[in-house]
Design a protein around this motif. Structure first.
Motif, mmCIF file in Angstrom:
data_model
loop_
_atom_site.group_PDB
_atom_site.id
_atom_site.type_symbol
_atom_site.label_atom_id
_atom_site.label_comp_id
_atom_site.label_asym_id
_atom_site.label_seq_id
_atom_site.Cartn_x
_atom_site.Cartn_y
_atom_site.Cartn_z
ATOM 1 N N TRP A 52 -44.776 -45.887 -4.060
ATOM 2 C CA TRP A 52 -43.859 -46.159 -2.768
ATOM 3 C C TRP A 52 -44.388 -47.521 -2.764
ATOM 4 N N SER A 53 -43.274 -48.377 -2.209
ATOM 5 C CA SER A 53 -43.108 -49.831 -1.748
ATOM 6 C C SER A 53 -43.158 -50.589 -3.112
ATOM 7 N N THR A 54 -42.894 -50.096 -4.439
ATOM 8 C CA THR A 54 -42.962 -50.762 -5.597
ATOM 9 C C THR A 54 -41.258 -50.756 -6.003
ATOM 10 N N GLU A 58 -37.508 -47.563 -5.987
ATOM 11 C CA GLU A 58 -36.320 -48.150 -5.306
ATOM 12 C C GLU A 58 -35.236 -47.725 -5.771
ATOM 13 N N GLY A 65 -40.218 -43.421 4.582
ATOM 14 C CA GLY A 65 -41.128 -44.139 4.689
ATOM 15 C C GLY A 65 -41.869 -44.172 6.117
#
Length: 73
Positions: A52-54, A58, A65
């Motif tokens: 997540w958040s990489t 995406e 989130g």
């Protein structure tokens, strides 16, 4: 609580290893309902929550989130 990231695909598209992902969602491990409430395919691709958040995860559902952040200590 254990989580995993699960793929959403365009409507009517069956999950396959080379199917483009429309959006990534956060789910409880083994669940097909995302934290935002969207129903996802049981055969959808998954990623570990650490992605997540990489760039690998995406585009990511902003609602998932937000819910995920609220659960983190």
């Amino acid at each position: 609580m254990d989580h995993e990231i699960r793929a959403e695909y365009d409507e009517g598209v069956l999950p396959h290893e080379d199917t483009p992902v429309k959006l990534w969602h956060m789910c409880r491990v083994g669940a097909t309902t995302a934290m935002c409430g969207r129903q996802l395919a049981p055969a959808a691709a998954t990623l570990p929550p650490e992605t997540w958040s990489t760039p690998k995860a995406e585009p990511f559902c902003f609602l998932c989130g937000a819910h995920y952040l609220r659960e983190q200590p």
